[in-house]
Design a protein around this motif. Structure first.
Motif, PDB file in Angstrom:
ATOM      1  N   ALA A 103       0.847  -1.191   0.000  1.00 61.32           N
ATOM      2  CA  ALA A 103       0.000   0.000   0.000  1.00 61.32           C
ATOM      3  C   ALA A 103       0.883   1.242   0.000  1.00 61.32           C
ATOM      4  O   ALA A 103       1.791   1.367   0.830  1.00 61.32           O
ATOM      5  N   ASP A 104       0.629   2.158  -0.938  1.00 58.36           N
ATOM      6  CA  ASP A 104       1.409   3.389  -0.974  1.00 58.36           C
ATOM      7  C   ASP A 104       0.898   4.361   0.087  1.00 58.36           C
ATOM      8  O   ASP A 104       0.051   4.014   0.917  1.00 58.36           O
ATOM      9  N   GLU A 105       1.400   5.595   0.059  1.00 59.69           N
ATOM     10  CA  GLU A 105       1.051   6.552   1.108  1.00 59.69           C
ATOM     11  C   GLU A 105      -0.424   6.939   1.103  1.00 59.69           C
ATOM     12  O   GLU A 105      -0.951   7.443   2.098  1.00 59.69           O
ATOM     13  N   THR A 106      -1.117   6.682  -0.011  1.00 63.61           N
ATOM     14  CA  THR A 106      -2.550   6.980  -0.087  1.00 63.61           C
ATOM     15  C   THR A 106      -3.404   5.767   0.250  1.00 63.61           C
ATOM     16  O   THR A 106      -4.629   5.847   0.246  1.00 63.61           O
ATOM     17  N   GLY A 107      -2.746   4.632   0.515  1.00 61.72           N
ATOM     18  CA  GLY A 107      -3.478   3.413   0.801  1.00 61.72           C
ATOM     19  C   GLY A 107      -3.804   2.595  -0.427  1.00 61.72           C
ATOM     20  O   GLY A 107      -4.443   1.548  -0.337  1.00 61.72           O
ATOM     21  N   ARG A 108      -3.348   3.059  -1.580  1.00 63.98           N
ATOM     22  CA  ARG A 108      -3.620   2.364  -2.835  1.00 63.98           C
ATOM     23  C   ARG A 108      -2.656   1.189  -3.005  1.00 63.98           C
ATOM     24  O   ARG A 108      -1.454   1.322  -2.770  1.00 63.98           O
ATOM     25  N   LEU A 109      -3.181   0.035  -3.396  1.00 61.97           N
ATOM     26  CA  LEU A 109      -2.346  -1.144  -3.578  1.00 61.97           C
ATOM     27  C   LEU A 109      -1.555  -1.051  -4.873  1.00 61.97           C
ATOM     28  O   LEU A 109      -2.100  -0.723  -5.924  1.00 61.97           O
ATOM     29  N   ARG A 110      -0.274  -1.342  -4.776  1.00 65.03           N
ATOM     30  CA  ARG A 110       0.618  -1.344  -5.931  1.00 65.03           C
ATOM     31  C   ARG A 110       1.346  -2.684  -5.992  1.00 65.03           C
ATOM     32  O   ARG A 110       1.562  -3.333  -4.968  1.00 65.03           O
ATOM     33  N   TYR A 111       1.739  -3.075  -7.199  1.00 61.30           N
ATOM     34  CA  TYR A 111       2.550  -4.277  -7.344  1.00 61.30           C
ATOM     35  C   TYR A 111       4.013  -3.938  -7.074  1.00 61.30           C
ATOM     36  O   TYR A 111       4.515  -2.903  -7.514  1.00 61.30           O
ATOM     37  N   THR A 112       4.686  -4.810  -6.337  1.00 62.59           N
ATOM     38  CA  THR A 112       6.112  -4.619  -6.117  1.00 62.59           C
ATOM     39  C   THR A 112       6.855  -4.888  -7.421  1.00 62.59           C
ATOM     40  O   THR A 112       6.320  -5.494  -8.353  1.00 62.59           O
ATOM     41  N   SER A 113       8.091  -4.451  -7.478  1.00 66.30           N
ATOM     42  CA  SER A 113       8.849  -4.462  -8.723  1.00 66.30           C
ATOM     43  C   SER A 113       8.882  -5.812  -9.444  1.00 66.30           C
ATOM     44  O   SER A 113       8.632  -5.870 -10.648  1.00 66.30           O
ATOM     45  N   PRO A 114       9.162  -6.940  -8.774  1.00 63.54           N
ATOM     46  CA  PRO A 114       9.242  -8.209  -9.506  1.00 63.54           C
ATOM     47  C   PRO A 114       7.937  -8.623 -10.173  1.00 63.54           C
ATOM     48  O   PRO A 114       7.946  -9.379 -11.150  1.00 63.54           O
ATOM     49  N   TYR A 115       6.816  -8.131  -9.640  1.00 59.62           N
ATOM     50  CA  TYR A 115       5.514  -8.568 -10.141  1.00 59.62           C
ATOM     51  C   TYR A 115       4.823  -7.507 -10.992  1.00 59.62           C
ATOM     52  O   TYR A 115       3.696  -7.720 -11.438  1.00 59.62           O
ATOM     53  N   TYR A 116       5.494  -6.376 -11.194  1.00 58.37           N
ATOM     54  CA  TYR A 116       4.889  -5.327 -12.017  1.00 58.37           C
ATOM     55  C   TYR A 116       5.210  -5.605 -13.481  1.00 58.37           C
ATOM     56  O   TYR A 116       6.208  -5.161 -14.034  1.00 58.37           O
ATOM     57  N   THR A 117       4.353  -6.381 -14.117  1.00 59.47           N
ATOM     58  CA  THR A 117       4.515  -6.752 -15.514  1.00 59.47           C
ATOM     59  C   THR A 117       3.142  -7.109 -16.045  1.00 59.47           C
ATOM     60  O   THR A 117       2.137  -6.773 -15.424  1.00 59.47           O
ATOM     61  N   TYR A 118       3.050  -7.764 -17.183  1.00 63.75           N
ATOM     62  CA  TYR A 118       1.745  -8.158 -17.699  1.00 63.75           C
ATOM     63  C   TYR A 118       1.503  -9.638 -17.420  1.00 63.75           C
ATOM     64  O   TYR A 118       2.384 -10.358 -16.969  1.00 63.75           O
ATOM     65  N   GLY A 119       0.286 -10.085 -17.691  1.00 64.95           N
ATOM     66  CA  GLY A 119      -0.058 -11.477 -17.429  1.00 64.95           C
ATOM     67  C   GLY A 119      -0.378 -11.743 -15.974  1.00 64.95           C
ATOM     68  O   GLY A 119      -0.173 -12.851 -15.472  1.00 64.95           O
ATOM     69  N   TYR A 120      -0.905 -10.728 -15.264  1.00 65.62           N
ATOM     70  CA  TYR A 120      -1.219 -10.894 -13.843  1.00 65.62           C
ATOM     71  C   TYR A 120      -2.066 -12.137 -13.604  1.00 65.62           C
ATOM     72  O   TYR A 120      -3.056 -12.366 -14.284  1.00 65.62           O
ATOM     73  N   GLY A 121      -1.666 -12.942 -12.616  1.00 65.94           N
ATOM     74  CA  GLY A 121      -2.429 -14.127 -12.267  1.00 65.94           C
ATOM     75  C   GLY A 121      -2.017 -15.378 -13.013  1.00 65.94           C
ATOM     76  O   GLY A 121      -2.422 -16.479 -12.639  1.00 65.94           O
ATOM     77  N   GLN A 122      -1.215 -15.236 -14.065  1.00 60.45           N
ATOM     78  CA  GLN A 122      -0.747 -16.403 -14.798  1.00 60.45           C
ATOM     79  C   GLN A 122       0.385 -17.089 -14.031  1.00 60.45           C
ATOM     80  O   GLN A 122       1.103 -16.464 -13.252  1.00 60.45           O
ATOM     81  N   CYS A 123       0.575 -18.374 -14.275  1.00 63.90           N
ATOM     82  CA  CYS A 123       1.629 -19.106 -13.564  1.00 63.90           C
ATOM     83  C   CYS A 123       3.011 -18.577 -13.926  1.00 63.90           C
ATOM     84  O   CYS A 123       3.902 -18.511 -13.074  1.00 63.90           O
ATOM     85  N   THR A 124       3.206 -18.182 -15.183  1.00 62.85           N
ATOM     86  CA  THR A 124       4.502 -17.654 -15.610  1.00 62.85           C
ATOM     87  C   THR A 124       4.783 -16.303 -14.962  1.00 62.85           C
ATOM     88  O   THR A 124       5.928 -15.996 -14.614  1.00 62.85           O
ATOM     89  N   TRP A 125       3.736 -15.480 -14.825  1.00 63.93           N
ATOM     90  CA  TRP A 125       3.881 -14.180 -14.152  1.00 63.93           C
ATOM     91  C   TRP A 125       4.369 -14.388 -12.725  1.00 63.93           C
ATOM     92  O   TRP A 125       5.308 -13.729 -12.271  1.00 63.93           O
ATOM     93  N   TYR A 126       3.739 -15.311 -12.004  1.00 66.95           N
ATOM     94  CA  TYR A 126       4.110 -15.507 -10.604  1.00 66.95           C
ATOM     95  C   TYR A 126       5.491 -16.143 -10.465  1.00 66.95           C
ATOM     96  O   TYR A 126       6.325 -15.673  -9.676  1.00 66.95           O
ATOM     97  N   ALA A 127       5.752 -17.218 -11.194  1.00 66.39           N
ATOM     98  CA  ALA A 127       7.025 -17.932 -11.039  1.00 66.39           C
ATOM     99  C   ALA A 127       8.208 -17.035 -11.376  1.00 66.39           C
ATOM    100  O   ALA A 127       9.223 -17.030 -10.670  1.00 66.39           O
ATOM    101  N   GLY A 128       8.075 -16.247 -12.452  1.00 69.28           N
ATOM    102  CA  GLY A 128       9.149 -15.324 -12.806  1.00 69.28           C
ATOM    103  C   GLY A 128       9.333 -14.248 -11.753  1.00 69.28           C
ATOM    104  O   GLY A 128      10.457 -13.880 -11.409  1.00 69.28           O
ATOM    105  N   GLY A 129       8.211 -13.735 -11.225  1.00 65.99           N
ATOM    106  CA  GLY A 129       8.286 -12.710 -10.191  1.00 65.99           C
ATOM    107  C   GLY A 129       8.877 -13.233  -8.898  1.00 65.99           C
ATOM    108  O   GLY A 129       9.704 -12.574  -8.263  1.00 65.99           O
ATOM    109  N   ARG A 130       8.473 -14.426  -8.494  1.00 66.13           N
ATOM    110  CA  ARG A 130       8.989 -15.005  -7.253  1.00 66.13           C
ATOM    111  C   ARG A 130      10.480 -15.301  -7.372  1.00 66.13           C
ATOM    112  O   ARG A 130      11.246 -15.082  -6.428  1.00 66.13           O
ATOM    113  N   PHE A 131      10.904 -15.798  -8.530  1.00 69.45           N
ATOM    114  CA  PHE A 131      12.322 -16.081  -8.761  1.00 69.45           C
ATOM    115  C   PHE A 131      13.138 -14.793  -8.651  1.00 69.45           C
ATOM    116  O   PHE A 131      14.203 -14.765  -8.033  1.00 69.45           O
ATOM    117  N   GLU A 132      12.622 -13.717  -9.250  1.00 72.00           N
ATOM    118  CA  GLU A 132      13.324 -12.433  -9.179  1.00 72.00           C
ATOM    119  C   GLU A 132      13.313 -11.886  -7.757  1.00 72.00           C
ATOM    120  O   GLU A 132      14.310 -11.316  -7.296  1.00 72.00           O
TER     121      GLU A 132
END
Length: 252
Positions: A103-132
């Motif tokens: 949550a940023d300073e306004t309370g708005r949810l943001r994706y952290t850097s490893p997960y800020y990409t496209y394909g949200y919710g896909q297995c490749t999106w998560y595995a690549g983000g978690r690895f990073e």
């Protein structure tokens, strides 16, 4: 004209959350990813998923995404929880270890850097983000999950492991179709492995997205995507449609 274009974009983006589970991904450049799937009647459905960093400002606002400048600042400010040190005891089943949003300073949810990409919710999106997130290494692999073993062979930072019984911790497991090549395959991140006195794997603790425990397919599901799942080794090897083909780990 501008509003009409935005409406079309929004409709296309909305489609990405209703893609059937047996979807296949085709990388189509930096701007768009194509998802090829089949409906209940066997008809082909093509959905376009756009890179959020290259969306018009109005579309990003409608989807709750920040501007490129805001996202750059958010990436610098976001604190990713590194778990590069291997776990010394099994994680709790159902626990989410990944730091996917904040949550940023306004309370708005943001994706952290490893997960800020496209394909949200896909297995490749998560595995690549978690690895990073864990290793600090960005995996530049696109396409179907089933192709990740071959696609990664030219990446100097990665090592392909085909000895299935080795089950390296903090690696990515790659699954390929048994018979139906229309399936995209699956990837998950191995968090911890329980072994017997000889080092043979007994229980695997892994995390993933868009997997067997996911309640909402092809969309990020907080509290579900990234939760720890425990399986015995034989169950981990295969299911009715997919089989384990190998692992990707950091090259030593």
């Amino acid at each position: 004209m501008k509003k009409k274009w935005i409406a079309v974009m929004t409709a296309i983006l909305a489609m990405s959350s209703t893609v059937p589970a047996l979807a296949q991904h085709i990388y189509a450049g930096d701007d768009v990813e194509k998802v090829v799937s089949y409906d209940e009647n066997g008809r082909k459905v093509i959905t376009l998923i756009f890179d959020p960093a290259k969306m018009p400002e109005e579309v990003r606002q409608q989807l709750g995404l920040g501007s490129p400048a805001e996202n750059k600042e958010n990436k610098a400010q976001s604190k990713n929880i590194s778990t590069a040190v291997k776990l010394t005891e099994p994680p709790k089943e159902g626990e989410v270890l990944a730091n996917i949003q904040y949550a940023d300073e306004t309370g708005r949810l943001r994706y952290t850097s490893p997960y800020y990409t496209y394909g949200y919710g896909q297995c490749t999106w998560y595995a690549g983000g978690r690895f990073e997130e864990v290793h600090g290494i960005h995996i530049s692999i696109h396409g179907y999950a089933k192709e990740w073993l071959d696609s990664s062979r030219w990446d100097a930072s990665l090592e392909v492991v085909t000895d299935l019984s080795s089950v390296p911790e903090q690696s990515i497991a790659i699954y390929v179709p048994k018979t139906d090549n229309r399936l995209a395959g699956h990837v998950c991140f191995i968090e911890y492995v329980e072994r017997d006195e000889k080092g043979n794997p007994l229980y695997i603790y892994y995390t993933d997205a868009n997997g067997k425990k996911d309640t909402v397919k092809n969309a990020y599901t907080p509290g579900v995507d990234g939760m720890v799942i425990k399986e015995d080794y034989q169950t981990f090897l295969e299911n009715s449609q997919l089989k384990l083909a190998g692992y990707l780990k950091v090259k030593e």
